[in-house]
Design an enzyme around this catalytic site. Structure first.
Site, PDB file in Angstrom:
ATOM      1  N   ASP A 145       0.847  -1.201   0.000  1.00 26.57           N
ATOM      2  CA  ASP A 145       0.000   0.000   0.000  1.00 26.57           C
ATOM      3  C   ASP A 145       0.880   1.248   0.000  1.00 26.57           C
ATOM      4  O   ASP A 145       1.524   1.573   0.994  1.00 26.57           O
ATOM      5  CB  ASP A 145      -0.891  -0.018   1.254  1.00 26.57           C
ATOM      6  CG  ASP A 145      -1.867   1.143   1.275  1.00 26.57           C
ATOM      7  OD1 ASP A 145      -3.008   0.953   0.844  1.00 26.57           O
ATOM      8  OD2 ASP A 145      -1.480   2.236   1.724  1.00 26.57           O
ATOM      9  N   HIS A 147      -7.147   9.902  -2.085  1.00 26.34           N
ATOM     10  CA  HIS A 147      -6.473   9.854  -0.777  1.00 26.34           C
ATOM     11  C   HIS A 147      -7.211  10.642   0.298  1.00 26.34           C
ATOM     12  O   HIS A 147      -7.270  10.221   1.451  1.00 26.34           O
ATOM     13  CB  HIS A 147      -5.043  10.390  -0.949  1.00 26.34           C
ATOM     14  CG  HIS A 147      -4.083   9.930   0.084  1.00 26.34           C
ATOM     15  ND1 HIS A 147      -2.752   9.782  -0.159  1.00 26.34           N
ATOM     16  CD2 HIS A 147      -4.243   9.584   1.381  1.00 26.34           C
ATOM     17  CE1 HIS A 147      -2.143   9.367   0.935  1.00 26.34           C
ATOM     18  NE2 HIS A 147      -3.023   9.247   1.884  1.00 26.34           N
ATOM     19  N   TYR A 202       2.971   9.690  -0.687  1.00 31.18           N
ATOM     20  CA  TYR A 202       4.080   9.173   0.129  1.00 31.18           C
ATOM     21  C   TYR A 202       5.419   9.431  -0.570  1.00 31.18           C
ATOM     22  O   TYR A 202       6.477   9.249   0.030  1.00 31.18           O
ATOM     23  CB  TYR A 202       3.965   7.663   0.373  1.00 31.18           C
ATOM     24  CG  TYR A 202       2.728   7.165   1.083  1.00 31.18           C
ATOM     25  CD1 TYR A 202       1.830   8.037   1.686  1.00 31.18           C
ATOM     26  CD2 TYR A 202       2.464   5.798   1.156  1.00 31.18           C
ATOM     27  CE1 TYR A 202       0.698   7.560   2.327  1.00 31.18           C
ATOM     28  CE2 TYR A 202       1.338   5.314   1.808  1.00 31.18           C
ATOM     29  CZ  TYR A 202       0.452   6.194   2.380  1.00 31.18           C
ATOM     30  OH  TYR A 202      -0.660   5.711   3.009  1.00 31.18           O
ATOM     31  N   LYS A 235      -2.529   5.905  -4.404  1.00 29.14           N
ATOM     32  CA  LYS A 235      -3.578   6.896  -4.133  1.00 29.14           C
ATOM     33  C   LYS A 235      -3.257   8.209  -4.831  1.00 29.14           C
ATOM     34  O   LYS A 235      -2.078   8.579  -4.924  1.00 29.14           O
ATOM     35  CB  LYS A 235      -3.696   7.143  -2.618  1.00 29.14           C
ATOM     36  CG  LYS A 235      -3.695   5.873  -1.787  1.00 29.14           C
ATOM     37  CD  LYS A 235      -3.833   6.117  -0.300  1.00 29.14           C
ATOM     38  CE  LYS A 235      -3.633   4.831   0.482  1.00 29.14           C
ATOM     39  NZ  LYS A 235      -2.230   4.502   0.793  1.00 29.14           N
TER      40      LYS A 235
END
Ligand code: A2P
Length: 282
Positions: free
Chosen positions: A44, A107, A49, A74
């Site tokens: 994930d 997200h 990120y 996301k």
């Protein structure tokens, strides 16, 4: 690895490896490779990120067939809106170095949500994404968005652990076949949870650690969990939860630990303002 079926009949491994806050250019690569070697088949990540490229490299270098690995990413808020989202999806595909993404989420529940969702729906039709989902969506926010969606989300990824079980949200999501995914499934290292006397007694009974008891609880609740660990033993242990079963009474006792409160309120305007201001690229 045990799997759950999503509302579009795709299968998702019940436990995934989350790479939130792990830096790119090395650490995410090492962690992902380690997780894949330990047996994880579900990673994930997120554009936000900023480590999709390390995840992609680790998957390639693992030698494991791409089709065996379930990849979630996301779309970040900066790329919301129909046209921007199309570019955002292409960037995720490029950064991951794959020709499809298993699951792609919006997200955060702000900005031009439905314009972005339309781009995700089109990417499904084009075969670029298999399943699409939402994240940090409360019941109020769900009621705001749901009528504008053609494809129902497959998952809603939210904060969830035995102290914050999201029972009303799960009931609502269940009506649409939307599975709950848990971020911070272990309470993000919350000592009160990880040292809870009852959970420790279950850990002793089953010869497991408390984290494994909690992850087993998620699994038996039908929740997809995304535990994080940088410790080799715990990375391995967190998917070693399929050889024992909590009894109905034990499940009920854990259900009774719910406080109904978490650490993040997506409806808090200050969160919206803060997150809308976070830029991940020029
Ligand atoms: P560590 O990296 O030293 O294993 P969450 O996934 O809810 O964000 O929780 C992550 C935190 O929980 C990290 O501090 C991690 O520390 C710790 N953790 C991960 N797995 C376990 C486990 N099986 N038992 C206890 N703590 C764990």
């Amino acid at each position: 690895m045990e799997k759950f079926e999503l509302n579009n009949h795709e299968l998702i491994p019940a436990v995934g490896f989350g790479v939130f806050m792990i830096p790119n250019d090395g650490p995410t690569y090492e962690a992902t490779l380690k997780a894949l070697k330990a047996g994880y088949r579900h990673i994930d990540t997120a554009a936000g990120y900023m480590n999709e490229s390390d995840v992609g490299k680790a998957i390639k270098d693992s030698g494991i067939d791409r089709k065996e690995i379930f990849i979630t990413s996301k779309l970040w808020l900066q790329d919301y809106g129909y046209e921007n989202a199309k570019i955002g999806i292409e960037n995720s595909l490029k950064n991951l170095g794959v020709d499809y993404i298993d699951l792609y989420l919006l997200h955060q529940p702000y900005g031009d949500y439905l314009g972005s969702w339309k781009a995700l729906e089109e990417a499904v039709a084009e075969g670029k994404i298999k399943s699409i989902g939402i994240s940090n969506v409360t019941i109020n926010l769900w009621n705001k968005f749901k009528d504008g969606m053609t494809i129902m989300p497959a998952v809603n990824q939210v904060e969830c652990n035995p102290f914050f079980q999201q029972k009303p949200l799960r009931e609502e999501m269940e009506k649409y076949g939307i599975k709950l995914e848990a971020w911070y499934p272990l309470g993000h290292g919350n000592k009160e949870l990880l040292e809870n006397e009852y959970l420790v007694s279950l850990a002793n009974k089953y010869n497991k650690n408390v984290g494994q008891i909690i992850l087993r609880w998620h699994y038996q609740e039908g929740i997809i969990s995304l535990p994080k660990s940088t410790n080799d033993e715990r990375i391995k242990g967190n998917i070693d939860i399929f050889d024992f079963e909590l009894t109905d009474e034990e499940m009920k006792n854990i259900q009774a630990m719910d406080t109904g409160k978490g650490t993040h309120d997506p409806e808090d305007l200050s969160n919206e303002t803060r997150l809308m201001g976070l830029k991940i690229h020029d």
